[in-house]
Design a protein around this motif. Structure first.
Motif, short mmCIF file in Angstrom:
data_model
loop_
_atom_site.label_atom_id
_atom_site.label_comp_id
_atom_site.label_asym_id
_atom_site.label_seq_id
_atom_site.Cartn_x
_atom_site.Cartn_y
_atom_site.Cartn_z
N PRO A 94 0.43 10.45 8.70
CA PRO A 94 1.69 9.79 8.35
C PRO A 94 1.72 8.33 8.81
N GLY A 95 2.25 7.48 7.93
CA GLY A 95 2.37 6.06 8.23
C GLY A 95 1.20 5.21 7.77
N LEU A 96 0.09 5.83 7.44
CA LEU A 96 -1.10 5.10 7.01
C LEU A 96 -0.87 4.53 5.62
N ARG A 97 -1.27 3.27 5.43
CA ARG A 97 -1.19 2.64 4.10
C ARG A 97 -2.43 3.02 3.31
N ALA A 98 -2.25 3.39 2.07
CA ALA A 98 -3.36 3.81 1.22
C ALA A 98 -3.15 3.24 -0.18
N LEU A 99 -4.19 3.30 -0.97
CA LEU A 99 -4.13 2.90 -2.36
C LEU A 99 -4.40 4.15 -3.18
N VAL A 100 -3.53 4.45 -4.12
CA VAL A 100 -3.71 5.61 -4.98
C VAL A 100 -4.09 5.10 -6.36
N LEU A 101 -5.14 5.70 -6.90
CA LEU A 101 -5.68 5.31 -8.20
C LEU A 101 -5.58 6.49 -9.16
N ALA B 244 -8.63 -6.72 -5.38
CA ALA B 244 -8.70 -7.59 -4.20
C ALA B 244 -9.91 -7.25 -3.33
N LEU B 245 -10.51 -6.09 -3.54
CA LEU B 245 -11.68 -5.69 -2.77
C LEU B 245 -12.97 -6.19 -3.39
N GLY B 246 -12.88 -6.82 -4.55
CA GLY B 246 -14.08 -7.23 -5.25
C GLY B 246 -14.67 -6.07 -6.04
N LEU B 247 -13.92 -5.00 -6.18
CA LEU B 247 -14.34 -3.82 -6.93
C LEU B 247 -13.53 -3.78 -8.21
N ARG B 248 -14.22 -3.65 -9.33
CA ARG B 248 -13.53 -3.52 -10.61
C ARG B 248 -13.65 -2.08 -11.05
N THR B 249 -12.59 -1.56 -11.62
CA THR B 249 -12.58 -0.16 -12.04
C THR B 249 -11.81 -0.03 -13.35
N SER B 250 -12.06 1.05 -14.06
CA SER B 250 -11.34 1.31 -15.30
C SER B 250 -10.00 1.97 -15.05
N MET B 251 -9.70 2.30 -13.81
CA MET B 251 -8.43 2.97 -13.51
C MET B 251 -7.28 1.98 -13.63
N ARG B 252 -6.41 2.22 -14.59
CA ARG B 252 -5.31 1.30 -14.89
C ARG B 252 -4.18 1.40 -13.88
N ASN B 253 -4.03 2.57 -13.27
CA ASN B 253 -2.96 2.79 -12.31
C ASN B 253 -3.51 2.63 -10.90
N GLN B 254 -3.01 1.63 -10.20
CA GLN B 254 -3.42 1.34 -8.82
C GLN B 254 -2.15 1.04 -8.03
N TRP B 255 -1.78 1.97 -7.15
CA TRP B 255 -0.51 1.87 -6.46
C TRP B 255 -0.67 1.86 -4.94
N PRO B 256 -0.17 0.83 -4.26
CA PRO B 256 -0.12 0.86 -2.80
C PRO B 256 0.90 1.92 -2.38
N CYS B 257 0.53 2.76 -1.45
CA CYS B 257 1.40 3.84 -0.99
C CYS B 257 1.36 3.96 0.52
N GLU B 258 2.26 4.77 1.05
CA GLU B 258 2.25 5.14 2.46
C GLU B 258 2.13 6.65 2.54
N VAL B 259 1.24 7.13 3.41
CA VAL B 259 1.09 8.58 3.61
C VAL B 259 2.33 9.08 4.34
N LEU B 260 2.97 10.09 3.78
CA LEU B 260 4.14 10.71 4.41
C LEU B 260 3.75 11.93 5.22
N ARG B 261 2.83 12.74 4.66
CA ARG B 261 2.46 14.00 5.31
C ARG B 261 1.14 14.48 4.73
N VAL B 262 0.37 15.16 5.56
CA VAL B 262 -0.88 15.78 5.12
C VAL B 262 -0.78 17.27 5.46
N GLU B 263 -0.91 18.11 4.44
CA GLU B 263 -0.86 19.56 4.61
C GLU B 263 -2.25 20.11 4.38
N SER B 264 -2.96 20.43 5.46
CA SER B 264 -4.35 20.88 5.35
C SER B 264 -4.45 22.39 5.26
#
Length: 155
Positions: A67-74, A10-30
């Protein structure tokens, strides 16, 4: 591919990555140099799958991961190892252990490409050793190293 939300295509970007999952960030442990990002794949509540991605701390900060941010995991299909339930052990670095049912198998001498149904709207594609997978509908487990997951933001 992933859930019913738009992927990288949908971004106009094509990639060879077959797995593309919309996700929500739950936690970031830095840590000092690395951050572990816990993500929810699929709907909140029942049927959700949790993933953990490892990124540099600087990348987490530049993306503003919180937390709460929508992200795409590839993830490349070649980074996903699939085995019949009960066959797979713990691989070093493979903290993501995802259970599902076999939805498709493309058999090959070099390895079987397998599509797993993880939740009603969530599929993944990975590889199993040749001839090791059962039949369609059988239980299977996929393992993915934290470092194999790419976290992206969609504006």
């Amino acid at each position: 591919l992933g859930a019913a939300a738009p992927g990288v295509g949908a971004l106009g970007l094509r990639t060879s990555m077959r797995n593309q999952w919309p996700c929500e960030v739950l936690r970031v442990e830095s840590g000092q140099a690395v951050a572990r990002v816990r993500l929810r794949l699929g709907p909140a509540g029942g049927g959700a799958v949790e993933l953990v991605a490892r990124v540099t701390r600087e990348s987490a900060e530049l993306l503003g991961l919180c937390p709460g941010l929508r992200a795409l995991v590839l993830c490349k299909a070649t980074a996903v190892k699939v085995a019949a339930t009960g066959v797979v052990g713990r691989r070093a670095g493979a903290r993501n252990r995802l259970e599902g049912t076999v939805a498709r198998i493309a058999r090959s001498e070099s390895g079987d490409e397998v599509s797993l149904q993880l939740a009603p709207a969530v599929r993944l594609v990975g590889f199993a050793p040749p001839g090791m997978m059962g039949r369609l509908g059988s239980a299977a487990v996929a393992t993915i190293a934290e470092t194999a997951l790419v976290v992206a933001l969609v504006d």
